[in-house]
Design a protein around this motif. Sequence first.
Motif, PDB file in Angstrom:
ATOM      1  N   VAL A  63       0.875  -1.179   0.000  1.00 58.74           N
ATOM      2  CA  VAL A  63       0.000   0.000   0.000  1.00 58.74           C
ATOM      3  C   VAL A  63       0.910   1.226   0.000  1.00 58.74           C
ATOM      4  O   VAL A  63       1.498   1.585   1.020  1.00 58.74           O
ATOM      5  N   ALA A  64       1.038   1.854  -1.177  1.00 57.80           N
ATOM      6  CA  ALA A  64       1.973   2.967  -1.323  1.00 57.80           C
ATOM      7  C   ALA A  64       1.363   4.269  -0.823  1.00 57.80           C
ATOM      8  O   ALA A  64       0.149   4.464  -0.849  1.00 57.80           O
ATOM      9  N   GLY A  65       2.241   5.174  -0.364  1.00 55.12           N
ATOM     10  CA  GLY A  65       1.785   6.492   0.059  1.00 55.12           C
ATOM     11  C   GLY A  65       2.669   7.071   1.138  1.00 55.12           C
ATOM     12  O   GLY A  65       3.604   6.432   1.630  1.00 55.12           O
ATOM     13  N   ASP A  66       2.378   8.308   1.506  1.00 48.75           N
ATOM     14  CA  ASP A  66       3.149   9.060   2.486  1.00 48.75           C
ATOM     15  C   ASP A  66       2.835   8.562   3.888  1.00 48.75           C
ATOM     16  O   ASP A  66       1.706   8.700   4.372  1.00 48.75           O
ATOM     17  N   ALA A  67       3.834   8.009   4.573  1.00 46.63           N
ATOM     18  CA  ALA A  67       3.623   7.458   5.910  1.00 46.63           C
ATOM     19  C   ALA A  67       3.290   8.516   6.946  1.00 46.63           C
ATOM     20  O   ALA A  67       2.904   8.186   8.067  1.00 46.63           O
ATOM     21  N   GLY A  68       3.434   9.792   6.599  1.00 47.55           N
ATOM     22  CA  GLY A  68       3.046  10.859   7.509  1.00 47.55           C
ATOM     23  C   GLY A  68       1.603  11.290   7.356  1.00 47.55           C
ATOM     24  O   GLY A  68       1.094  12.097   8.138  1.00 47.55           O
ATOM     25  N   SER A  69       0.910  10.759   6.343  1.00 50.62           N
ATOM     26  CA  SER A  69      -0.483  11.122   6.075  1.00 50.62           C
ATOM     27  C   SER A  69      -1.432  10.284   6.917  1.00 50.62           C
ATOM     28  O   SER A  69      -1.394   9.047   6.878  1.00 50.62           O
ATOM     29  N   ILE A  70      -2.306  10.939   7.661  1.00 52.53           N
ATOM     30  CA  ILE A  70      -3.239  10.220   8.520  1.00 52.53           C
ATOM     31  C   ILE A  70      -4.228   9.410   7.683  1.00 52.53           C
ATOM     32  O   ILE A  70      -4.607   8.293   8.055  1.00 52.53           O
ATOM     33  N   ASP A  71      -4.626   9.936   6.535  1.00 51.59           N
ATOM     34  CA  ASP A  71      -5.524   9.177   5.656  1.00 51.59           C
ATOM     35  C   ASP A  71      -4.848   7.901   5.173  1.00 51.59           C
ATOM     36  O   ASP A  71      -5.468   6.832   5.122  1.00 51.59           O
ATOM     37  N   LEU A  72      -3.569   8.002   4.807  1.00 48.73           N
ATOM     38  CA  LEU A  72      -2.833   6.815   4.371  1.00 48.73           C
ATOM     39  C   LEU A  72      -2.709   5.811   5.502  1.00 48.73           C
ATOM     40  O   LEU A  72      -2.875   4.605   5.307  1.00 48.73           O
ATOM     41  N   ILE A  73      -2.419   6.315   6.695  1.00 49.90           N
ATOM     42  CA  ILE A  73      -2.295   5.427   7.855  1.00 49.90           C
ATOM     43  C   ILE A  73      -3.585   4.650   8.078  1.00 49.90           C
ATOM     44  O   ILE A  73      -3.579   3.438   8.306  1.00 49.90           O
ATOM     45  N   GLN A  74      -4.706   5.338   8.002  1.00 49.43           N
ATOM     46  CA  GLN A  74      -5.982   4.660   8.181  1.00 49.43           C
ATOM     47  C   GLN A  74      -6.207   3.612   7.097  1.00 49.43           C
ATOM     48  O   GLN A  74      -6.749   2.534   7.352  1.00 49.43           O
ATOM     49  N   SER A  75      -5.751   3.917   5.882  1.00 43.77           N
ATOM     50  CA  SER A  75      -5.931   2.947   4.795  1.00 43.77           C
ATOM     51  C   SER A  75      -5.084   1.698   5.025  1.00 43.77           C
ATOM     52  O   SER A  75      -5.479   0.597   4.620  1.00 43.77           O
ATOM     53  N   LEU A  76      -3.934   1.851   5.685  1.00 45.67           N
ATOM     54  CA  LEU A  76      -3.107   0.685   6.015  1.00 45.67           C
ATOM     55  C   LEU A  76      -3.845  -0.228   6.998  1.00 45.67           C
ATOM     56  O   LEU A  76      -3.858  -1.453   6.836  1.00 45.67           O
ATOM     57  N   VAL A  77      -4.436   0.381   8.010  1.00 49.26           N
ATOM     58  CA  VAL A  77      -5.194  -0.393   8.996  1.00 49.26           C
ATOM     59  C   VAL A  77      -6.407  -1.044   8.335  1.00 49.26           C
ATOM     60  O   VAL A  77      -6.693  -2.229   8.558  1.00 49.26           O
ATOM     61  N   ASP A  78      -7.103  -0.278   7.515  1.00 51.54           N
ATOM     62  CA  ASP A  78      -8.277  -0.823   6.828  1.00 51.54           C
ATOM     63  C   ASP A  78      -7.897  -1.989   5.927  1.00 51.54           C
ATOM     64  O   ASP A  78      -8.616  -3.003   5.857  1.00 51.54           O
ATOM     65  N   GLU A  79      -6.776  -1.864   5.226  1.00 55.20           N
ATOM     66  CA  GLU A  79      -6.335  -2.949   4.334  1.00 55.20           C
ATOM     67  C   GLU A  79      -6.028  -4.207   5.133  1.00 55.20           C
ATOM     68  O   GLU A  79      -6.395  -5.321   4.720  1.00 55.20           O
ATOM     69  N   ALA A  80      -5.361  -4.038   6.275  1.00 52.13           N
ATOM     70  CA  ALA A  80      -5.041  -5.204   7.115  1.00 52.13           C
ATOM     71  C   ALA A  80      -6.314  -5.903   7.581  1.00 52.13           C
ATOM     72  O   ALA A  80      -6.426  -7.137   7.517  1.00 52.13           O
ATOM     73  N   VAL A  81      -7.281  -5.126   8.032  1.00 45.13           N
ATOM     74  CA  VAL A  81      -8.524  -5.695   8.553  1.00 45.13           C
ATOM     75  C   VAL A  81      -9.354  -6.321   7.427  1.00 45.13           C
ATOM     76  O   VAL A  81      -9.878  -7.436   7.555  1.00 45.13           O
ATOM     77  N   ASN A  82      -9.481  -5.594   6.320  1.00 51.06           N
ATOM     78  CA  ASN A  82     -10.302  -6.095   5.212  1.00 51.06           C
ATOM     79  C   ASN A  82      -9.681  -7.317   4.554  1.00 51.06           C
ATOM     80  O   ASN A  82     -10.393  -8.237   4.140  1.00 51.06           O
ATOM     81  N   ARG A  83      -8.363  -7.337   4.460  1.00 50.74           N
ATOM     82  CA  ARG A  83      -7.680  -8.439   3.764  1.00 50.74           C
ATOM     83  C   ARG A  83      -7.435  -9.634   4.682  1.00 50.74           C
ATOM     84  O   ARG A  83      -7.591 -10.780   4.265  1.00 50.74           O
TER      85      ARG A  83
END
Length: 256
Positions: A63-83
């Motif tokens: 999951v590519a993106g800026d690790a300082g972005s809160i939206d990106l961070i949330q997408s990492l968590v969402d991807e882990a949970v959804n996948r």
Amino acid sequence: MSTKKFEGQVAIVTGAGKGIGYEVAKQLAQHGANVVMNDRNPDLLKEASDRINALGGGTTVPVAGDAGSIDLIQSLVDEAVNRFGKVTIAIASAGITLFGDFLAYEQEPFQQVMSVNLQGSFFLAQRAAREMVKQKSGGSILFMSSVTGHQAHKDLAAYGMTKAGLELLAKNLVIELSQHKITVNTVAPGATLTERTLEDEDYKSTWARITPMGRAGNVQDVANAVLFLVSPESCHITGQNLIVDGGWSAVSVSPY
């Protein structure tokens, strides 16, 4: 470690396209974990994820993106949970090192360092911990610190400040998260041979000369420490920092 020590675990690792973060993600997957990998560079990240998946073991997802972005961070968590259904390990390995003389340091590089090193780590921990609390099964959070959070290093005032801050954050989260069986620790690498540091042709020889153990560290040295602190063996260790520097911070010989 047994080859399946992390089977059933789901990890998020930022800064995982290369260097220490890549090695951490690789070792977790080889020990059975499923890993959501993050890096700013999408091509580098996909290649890294494909390389790890080809080795067998757990599955990695880029999951590519800026690790300082809160939206990106949330997408990492969402991807882990959804996948994979959950999050059990979160490792904030992404970091920016921008050298600069304190008296001339500008606002833009300062904010870049703060955004990734502090904001990204803080909110990855927060969003992952929220999920861990909902799951009611505990978990492990790890921040990547540095010996520069302990020892003064030329032209790294901003960077060193962020690393010292991460270590205090880990201690503070003991109060917040221990009741949920979530451990929070930091690893502080010293001089480490990575793609970036080896761009300096003198780096390896300089740090071999001034490190008591006779060599600079490698990414495996740091990843081994990280895996210990997010493994079941360390379930009663929290709020602690583990320095991996071959003894350099005990003597603090300057490379300059």
